[in-house]
Design an enzyme around this catalytic site. Structure first.
Site, short mmCIF file in Angstrom:
data_model
loop_
_atom_site.label_atom_id
_atom_site.label_comp_id
_atom_site.label_asym_id
_atom_site.label_seq_id
_atom_site.Cartn_x
_atom_site.Cartn_y
_atom_site.Cartn_z
N ASP A 1 -12.05 -9.55 4.08
CA ASP A 1 -13.30 -9.59 3.29
C ASP A 1 -13.84 -11.02 3.23
OD1 ASP A 1 -13.18 -6.87 2.67
OD2 ASP A 1 -13.74 -7.19 0.58
N ASP B 1 -2.37 -18.56 0.64
CA ASP B 1 -3.32 -19.26 -0.25
C ASP B 1 -4.04 -20.36 0.52
OD1 ASP B 1 -0.82 -20.48 -0.09
OD2 ASP B 1 -0.78 -21.13 -2.17
N ASP C 1 -6.15 -7.41 4.04
CA ASP C 1 -7.27 -6.78 3.33
C ASP C 1 -8.14 -7.86 2.69
OD1 ASP C 1 -8.80 -4.73 2.03
OD2 ASP C 1 -7.68 -5.13 0.20
N LYS D 1 3.65 -15.65 2.81
CA LYS D 1 3.89 -16.40 1.57
C LYS D 1 5.37 -16.70 1.53
CE LYS D 1 2.58 -18.04 -2.46
NZ LYS D 1 1.73 -19.26 -2.57
N TYR E 1 0.81 -1.22 0.00
CA TYR E 1 0.00 0.00 0.00
C TYR E 1 0.84 1.27 0.00
CZ TYR E 1 -4.58 -2.14 0.71
OH TYR E 1 -5.75 -2.83 0.55
C1 IPM Z 1 -10.44 -1.69 3.59
C2 IPM Z 1 -10.69 -1.11 2.23
C3 IPM Z 1 -9.59 -0.10 1.95
C4 IPM Z 1 -8.28 -0.85 1.91
C5 IPM Z 1 -9.81 0.74 0.69
C6 IPM Z 1 -11.11 1.47 0.69
C7 IPM Z 1 -8.67 1.71 0.46
O1 IPM Z 1 -10.76 -2.10 1.27
O2 IPM Z 1 -10.38 -0.94 4.58
O3 IPM Z 1 -10.34 -2.91 3.69
O4 IPM Z 1 -7.93 -1.45 0.88
O5 IPM Z 1 -7.60 -0.86 2.92
MG MG Z 2 -10.73 -4.06 2.07
#
Ligand code: IPM
Ligand code: MG
Length: 359
Positions: free
Chosen positions: A253, A225, A249, A193, A142
């Site tokens: 999710d 993975d 990240d 990894k 990032y």
């Molecule tokens: C998160 C989001 C952010 C990230 C985006 C919106 C920049 O996906 O907080 O997980 O990638 O960190």
């Molecule tokens: Mg995210």
């Protein structure tokens, strides 16, 4: 009366709707516990770009620095997607994380018993899931340099991002992870990894070394993975997970599916003096402004704010219990409803939680 200074950065999309409910819940908590909250709104993301030309105005940053905690909504949306990478709405969030040194991001993924059937995964898989993902938040791909796109005369191009970590950056997030694991079921899974990336070789070395200070916590290493597969195959084997920025990240999710919906996932970003509390779900432009978004992630983020920034553990527990009670009574927003089931909107869900708090 104690009054806590809270910066409110509602942002874009459903951010303002859900943050509004989190504010109301905190106000109800304050009324009940005899403390005050002074909420100050400030611009961030697309809303800030429209008003000031940039995603993180200086005033916003100054307000955050002078506050005890930050309640954050979400940033970004189709309106700003065409902007160059360095000017996008999301930059506001990335800049604030870096500026306030919020290197540890806690993302709990809990499958509430009454929501087991809201997950697309089988009950036998998700039942009992209670995971804390700790994502490193200010390093790696990032922020790494060099970064950028080079255009060549023949029309081709070359783009580069850099995954870089120092041992110090790994160590500090590892310590947070071990401390958190120690207060949970004392098992920490470190994600990397290491079969391919040198960054991961260092990651594994440092986490292992830090682990010697925590002999009471069982440490295991897993390749990213394999972790992504195991998360949906046998999520109950996990307790606390620590991962670098990008892996965290993606995995967080994925973990959201275990909790039934992204609309349930809260987060806390910590490390520097001021913590930032944010629902994981993002701006959800498809439902923004309709009053149907699930405010629970924002409300549970407010509970994390009470717990970690204000040390009001009883109030945090109270908010979490209120959310559970509302869900137990069968109330659902659209994202967690059974097919054809009755649903409530954002505001009504907020009302129900406030009611459960006061009751
Ligand atoms: C998160 C989001 C952010 C990230 C985006 C919106 C920049 O996906 O907080 O997980 O990638 O960190
Ligand atoms: Mg995210």
């Amino acid at each position: 009366m104690t009054t806590y200074r809270i910066a409110v950065l509602a942002g874009d999309g459903i951010g303002p709707e859900v943050t509004g409910e989190a504010v109301r819940v905190l106000e109800a908590v304050g009324k009940r516990s005899g403390v005050g909250f002074a909420f100050t709104p400030a611009l961030i993301g697309g809303a800030a770009i429209d008003a000031t030309g940039g995603p993180l105005p200086k005033e916003t940053l100054e307000l955050c620095r002078a506050s005890q905690a930050i309640l954050f909504g979400a940033v970004g949306g189709p309106k700003w997607d065409h902007l160059p990478q360095e000017q996008k709405a999301e930059r506001g969030l990335l800049a604030i994380r870096k500026d306030l040194d919020l290197f540890a991001n806690l993302r709990p993924a809990v499958c509430f018993p009454m929501l087991v059937d809201a997950s697309p995964l089988k009950r036998s898989v998700v039942e009992g899931t209670d995971i804390m993902v700790i994502r490193e938040l200010t390093g790696g791909l990032y922020y790494g340099e060099p970064r950028g796109i080079e255009q060549f005369a023949d029309g081709s191009a070359r783009a580069v991002n850099t995954m870089v970590y120092t041992s110090g950056e790994i160590e500090r997030v590892a310590r947070v992870a071990f401390e958190v694991a120690r207060k949970r079921r004392r098992k920490l899974t470190s994600v990397d990894k290491a079969n391919v990336l040198v960054v991961s070789t260092l990651w594994r070395e440092v986490v292992t070394r830090v682990g010697r200070d925590y002999p009471d916590v069982t440490l295991e290493h897993i390749l990213v993975d394999n972790c992504s597969m195991a998360l949906v195959q046998r999520p109950t084997q996990f307790d606390t997970i620590v991962a670098e920025n990008t892996f965290g990240d993606i995995l967080s999710d994925e973990a959201a599916i275990l909790a039934g919906s992204m609309g349930m996932l809260a987060s806390a970003s910590m490390g520097g003096k001021v913590g930032l509390y944010e629902p994981v779900h993002g701006t959800a432009p498809d439902i923004a402004g309709q009053g149907v978004a699930n405010p629970i992630a924002a409300v549970l983020s407010a509970a994390m704010l009470l717990r970690y920034s204000l040390d009001r553990v009883d109030d945090a527990d109270r908010v979490e219990r209120a959310v559970r009670r509302v869900l137990e009574n069968g109330h659902r927003t659209r994202d967690i409803a059974e097919p054809g089931g009755k649903t409530v909107g954002t505001r009504e869900m907020g009302d129900l939680i406030v009611g459960a708090l006061e009751g």
